[in-house]
Design a protein around this motif. Structure first.
Motif, PDB file in Angstrom:
ATOM      1  N   VAL A 261       0.791  -1.099   0.173  1.00 57.08           N
ATOM      2  CA  VAL A 261       0.017  -0.091   0.055  1.00 57.08           C
ATOM      3  C   VAL A 261       0.890   1.363  -0.208  1.00 57.08           C
ATOM      4  CG1 VAL A 261      -2.025  -0.982   0.908  1.00 57.08           C
ATOM      5  CG2 VAL A 261      -0.203   0.122   2.380  1.00 57.08           C
ATOM      6  N   THR A 262       2.190   1.186   0.665  1.00 56.68           N
ATOM      7  CA  THR A 262       2.892   2.485   0.577  1.00 56.68           C
ATOM      8  C   THR A 262       3.494   2.646  -0.915  1.00 56.68           C
ATOM      9  OG1 THR A 262       3.689   1.946   2.971  1.00 56.68           O
ATOM     10  CG2 THR A 262       5.165   3.245   1.601  1.00 56.68           C
ATOM     11  N   PHE A 263       3.677   1.646  -1.389  1.00 49.58           N
ATOM     12  CA  PHE A 263       4.169   1.579  -3.139  1.00 49.58           C
ATOM     13  C   PHE A 263       3.241   2.496  -3.851  1.00 49.58           C
ATOM     14  CE2 PHE A 263       4.058  -0.364  -7.149  1.00 49.58           C
ATOM     15  CZ  PHE A 263       5.309   0.314  -7.841  1.00 49.58           C
ATOM     16  N   TRP A 264       1.868   1.826  -3.553  1.00 46.69           N
ATOM     17  CA  TRP A 264       0.833   2.349  -4.546  1.00 46.69           C
ATOM     18  C   TRP A 264       0.385   3.643  -4.071  1.00 46.69           C
ATOM     19  CZ3 TRP A 264       0.398   0.626  -9.155  1.00 46.69           C
ATOM     20  CH2 TRP A 264       0.291  -0.721  -9.524  1.00 46.69           C
ATOM     21  N   PHE A 265       0.609   3.841  -2.687  1.00 44.83           N
ATOM     22  CA  PHE A 265       0.117   5.422  -2.627  1.00 44.83           C
ATOM     23  C   PHE A 265       1.296   6.549  -3.337  1.00 44.83           C
ATOM     24  CE2 PHE A 265       1.732   9.206   0.189  1.00 44.83           C
ATOM     25  CZ  PHE A 265       0.558   9.830   0.131  1.00 44.83           C
ATOM     26  N   ALA A 266       2.491   6.122  -3.378  1.00 40.87           N
ATOM     27  CA  ALA A 266       3.652   6.715  -3.854  1.00 40.87           C
ATOM     28  C   ALA A 266       3.265   6.650  -5.469  1.00 40.87           C
ATOM     29  CB  ALA A 266       4.900   6.118  -3.862  1.00 40.87           C
ATOM     30  N   VAL A 267       2.987   5.895  -5.895  1.00 39.72           N
ATOM     31  CA  VAL A 267       2.462   5.560  -7.253  1.00 39.72           C
ATOM     32  C   VAL A 267       1.299   6.643  -7.698  1.00 39.72           C
ATOM     33  CG1 VAL A 267       1.693   4.530  -9.311  1.00 39.72           C
ATOM     34  CG2 VAL A 267       3.588   3.359  -7.759  1.00 39.72           C
ATOM     35  N   ILE A 268       0.477   6.674  -6.825  1.00 34.50           N
ATOM     36  CA  ILE A 268      -0.837   7.472  -7.005  1.00 34.50           C
ATOM     37  C   ILE A 268      -0.501   9.001  -6.895  1.00 34.50           C
ATOM     38  CG2 ILE A 268      -2.916   8.274  -6.184  1.00 34.50           C
ATOM     39  CD1 ILE A 268      -3.356   5.131  -5.196  1.00 34.50           C
ATOM     40  N   TYR A 269       0.560   9.272  -6.002  1.00 29.57           N
ATOM     41  CA  TYR A 269       0.845  10.664  -5.687  1.00 29.57           C
ATOM     42  C   TYR A 269       1.829  11.206  -6.786  1.00 29.57           C
ATOM     43  CZ  TYR A 269       3.209  14.612  -3.741  1.00 29.57           C
ATOM     44  OH  TYR A 269       4.041  15.989  -3.361  1.00 29.57           O
ATOM     45  N   VAL A 270       2.571  10.331  -7.313  1.00 30.96           N
ATOM     46  CA  VAL A 270       3.360  10.849  -8.400  1.00 30.96           C
ATOM     47  C   VAL A 270       2.766  11.076  -9.868  1.00 30.96           C
ATOM     48  CG1 VAL A 270       5.361  10.019 -10.049  1.00 30.96           C
ATOM     49  CG2 VAL A 270       5.654   9.707  -7.598  1.00 30.96           C
ATOM     50  N   THR A 271       1.787  10.129  -9.937  1.00 29.16           N
ATOM     51  CA  THR A 271       0.765  10.095 -11.159  1.00 29.16           C
ATOM     52  C   THR A 271       0.095  11.552 -11.179  1.00 29.16           C
ATOM     53  OG1 THR A 271       0.491   7.775 -11.308  1.00 29.16           O
ATOM     54  CG2 THR A 271      -1.081   8.972 -12.592  1.00 29.16           C
ATOM     55  N   LEU A 272      -0.735  11.781  -9.954  1.00 25.76           N
ATOM     56  CA  LEU A 272      -1.370  12.938 -10.143  1.00 25.76           C
ATOM     57  C   LEU A 272      -0.545  14.368  -9.691  1.00 25.76           C
ATOM     58  CD1 LEU A 272      -4.378  11.521  -7.768  1.00 25.76           C
ATOM     59  CD2 LEU A 272      -4.135  11.570 -10.574  1.00 25.76           C
ATOM     60  N   ALA A 273       0.644  14.281  -8.861  1.00 25.92           N
ATOM     61  CA  ALA A 273       1.212  15.352  -8.800  1.00 25.92           C
ATOM     62  C   ALA A 273       2.146  15.970  -9.813  1.00 25.92           C
ATOM     63  CB  ALA A 273       2.052  15.140  -7.398  1.00 25.92           C
ATOM     64  N   MET A 274       2.462  15.101 -10.835  1.00 28.37           N
ATOM     65  CA  MET A 274       3.449  15.338 -11.864  1.00 28.37           C
ATOM     66  C   MET A 274       2.606  16.341 -12.766  1.00 28.37           C
ATOM     67  SD  MET A 274       3.213  11.802 -14.156  1.00 28.37           S
ATOM     68  CE  MET A 274       3.969  12.565 -15.332  1.00 28.37           C
ATOM     69  N   TRP A 275       3.401  17.317 -13.637  1.00 26.92           N
ATOM     70  CA  TRP A 275       2.826  18.058 -14.508  1.00 26.92           C
ATOM     71  C   TRP A 275       2.097  17.262 -15.648  1.00 26.92           C
ATOM     72  CZ3 TRP A 275       3.102  19.133 -19.622  1.00 26.92           C
ATOM     73  CH2 TRP A 275       2.755  20.584 -20.028  1.00 26.92           C
TER      74      TRP A 275
END
Length: 536
Positions: A261-275
């Motif tokens: 779940v930590t890995f997937w939270f990081a993936v979600i964050y990067v996906t939505l936070a990136m330009w």
């Protein structure tokens, strides 16, 4: 020599010819010291404490000493006079330093409680103080407790504060009953029964579906990509596991669900936070931004597929030091590869569902009033019928599974069918959305702690056996151990929340300093652990 090198064979042959217990103990005293079986509890000496474990124990002892010193200091000040008169103003004021001492008592108290709880963990699953017994699966050991908790869950129901689809009370309820089913599954050894195994695999996928749904909804609506939010989530997810890694001498990947779940939270964050950052406010101004979100999700899907069909690239990425120390188990990332690929699409399914739901909600397609069906009567009845048929179809397919390997290959693609079917069945009827089970919701709030704590204080031998606190009375033993287990999980949840408020400051400079200190701490632990003999 045969006895020493083939200890298990010796003991098995001993049982088969009904050898006296004294002979069996004598054989175990020789065999188990050499073979060190994971489920052995007889004549099996506990592993020696590592440097990290000893330092962790010293830290907790120092915290207890500090807490006692603070109590003595506060008591002394209280004895001298709780309030002193201010001659100039005529007002009462607290003694100097009283507020500081009171502020320090909160984290010290939390750490002291955690230290005592960790001592209990160690005694249960490392010190060989308590016996362990093996699991033996029968249908009754799984289904009777399951029926019991269903009855309790239905009995304790309340009206929901809100009737939106997948509201907070409903998601807590969902996590709660899933966690209870998983606990029964683990303690009964039901993984041996493939239909139950496949349904529990859907429950794990549903947790990850909720991860994608919840985090996407938060970032889409709030647009809060700040460091404080990230640190709060990571702390709450990982705090208990990090402490257990230090106390129990186990790798981070051993508690596989938290890395997942930590890995997937990081993936979600990067996906939505990136330009470009696309939020609901921006999308409302121009519909073209909805296409941008779909493109981001498509890019994430392609990334997942790339890792899936390139196992070599996957292992190369996660074998790079020091990342490898997070995902290796017994020196290999194979377990991480297996866990990751088993539910690789669950999170993106949750993200896509959240996006579609929030879009329909914005367009006012849904009726989420109290007692109202989610859609028009005709559409609601049609979707409800399709959902029930889909749910049952998956269950029939899972019940017909003959081989775990083959079914696991199909699981990532079709588990979403039963998840979506359940969501629609639970939410389309207005009366179903208007109530929730407070019993299940209570457990849902501590579901993560329950999942992690079971490894050592409910199950034992790292989940391979069952903890025996009261020998000779299995029913009383399970009642007592379950009561302690649930109380400990609830207490750890409170401790985590208390320490999160102290450990994660809102001010950016202070937060960056804490992050630097944390990085130095983990590097020190990594260096110390590398000097020790590798653990299990």
């Amino acid at each position: 020599l045969l006895t020493m090198h083939h200890g298990t064979l010796c003991v098995m042959s001993c049982v088969s010819v009904s050898c006296p217990q004294g002979t069996m103990v004598l054989m175990n005293s020789v065999c188990n010291k050499i073979l060190k079986p994971i489920d052995g509890s007889c004549c099996h000496p506990p592993p020696p404490a590592t440097t990290v474990q000893l330092l962790t124990a010293c830290f907790f002892l120092a915290a207890i000493g500090g807490f006692l010193a603070l109590n003595v200091l506060c008591s002394e000040r209280h004895r001298r006079g709780k309030h002193m008169a201010d001659v100039e103003s005529g007002e009462d004021r607290k003694p100097a330093g009283a507020n500081a001492a009171a502020t320090l008592k909160v984290p010290f108290h939390a750490v002291c409680k955690l230290g005592l709880i960790m001592a209990y963990f160690y005694l249960c699953d490392r010190a060989n103080v308590f016996m362990k017994e093996q699991k033996f699966y029968t249908h009754s050991t799984f289904f009777i407790p399951l029926i019991y908790i269903v009855v309790l869950g239905v009995f304790y129901n309340e009206n929901s504060k809100e009737t939106k689809l997948l509201n907070r009370e409903q998601t807590d309820e969902w996590k709660g009953w899933m966690q209870l089913v998983i606990l029964i599954y683990h303690i009964s050894g039901a993984s041996a029964f493939i239909p139950v195994y496949m349904h529990v695999r859907v429950l794990v996928a549903a947790y990850l579906f909720q991860t994608g749904y919840g985090h996407f909804s938060f970032f889409w609506l709030k647009g809060d990509f700040g460091l404080y939010r990230v640190c709060q989530v990571l702390f709450r997810l990982n705090f208990l596991v990090v402490v257990l890694c230090l106390v129990m001498n186990r790798s981070y990947q051993f508690y596989y669900f938290v890395p997942l779940v930590t890995f997937w939270f990081a993936v979600i964050y990067v996906t939505l936070a990136m330009w470009p950052q696309i939020l609901q406010k921006k999308a409302n101004a121009s519909g073209i931004w909805h296409l941008g979100v779909m493109l981001k999700l498509l890019a994430l899907l392609l990334f997942i597929c790339f890792l899936m069909y390139s196992q070599g690239a996957f292992e190369s990425i996660f074998s790079v030091w020091p990342i490898s120390k997070l995902f290796e188990l017994q020196g290999s990332v194979h377990e991480w590869w297996f866990r990751w690929k088993l539910d690789r699409f669950a999170v993106i399914h949750g993200m896509l569902f959240a996006f579609v739901y929030l879009l329909l909600q914005k367009c006012q397609v849904l009726s989420e009033g109290k007692g109202e069906p989610l859609f028009s009567n005709k559409v609601s009845n049609c979707l409800l019928f399709v959902s029930v048929v889909s749910f049952l179809t998956y269950s029939i397919w899972a019940s017909s599974c003959r081989n775990k390997t083959e079914c696991n290959e199909l699981h990532p693609y079709i588990s979403v069918v039963q998840i979506l079917a359940f969501v629609l069945i639970r939410n389309i009827p207005g009366y179903a959305r208007s109530v929730y089970s407070s019993f299940f919701a209570w457990f849902g709030k501590i579901s993560l702690e329950l999942f992690i704590c079971q490894y050592h204080i409910w199950l034992a031998a790292d989940t391979k056996g069952i903890l025996v606190l009261i020998p000779g009375n299995p029913m009383l033993n399970i009642v007592v151990s379950t009561f302690i287990f649930v109380c400990v999980a609830h207490e750890i949840s409170q401790i985590t929340n208390d320490l999160a408020q102290v450990a994660i400051p809102k001010e950016s400079p202070a937060l960056l300093k804490r992050m630097l200190i944390t990085a130095v701490f983990f590097m020190a632990v990594l260096v110390l652990s590398m000097r020790e003999r590798p653990g299990h």
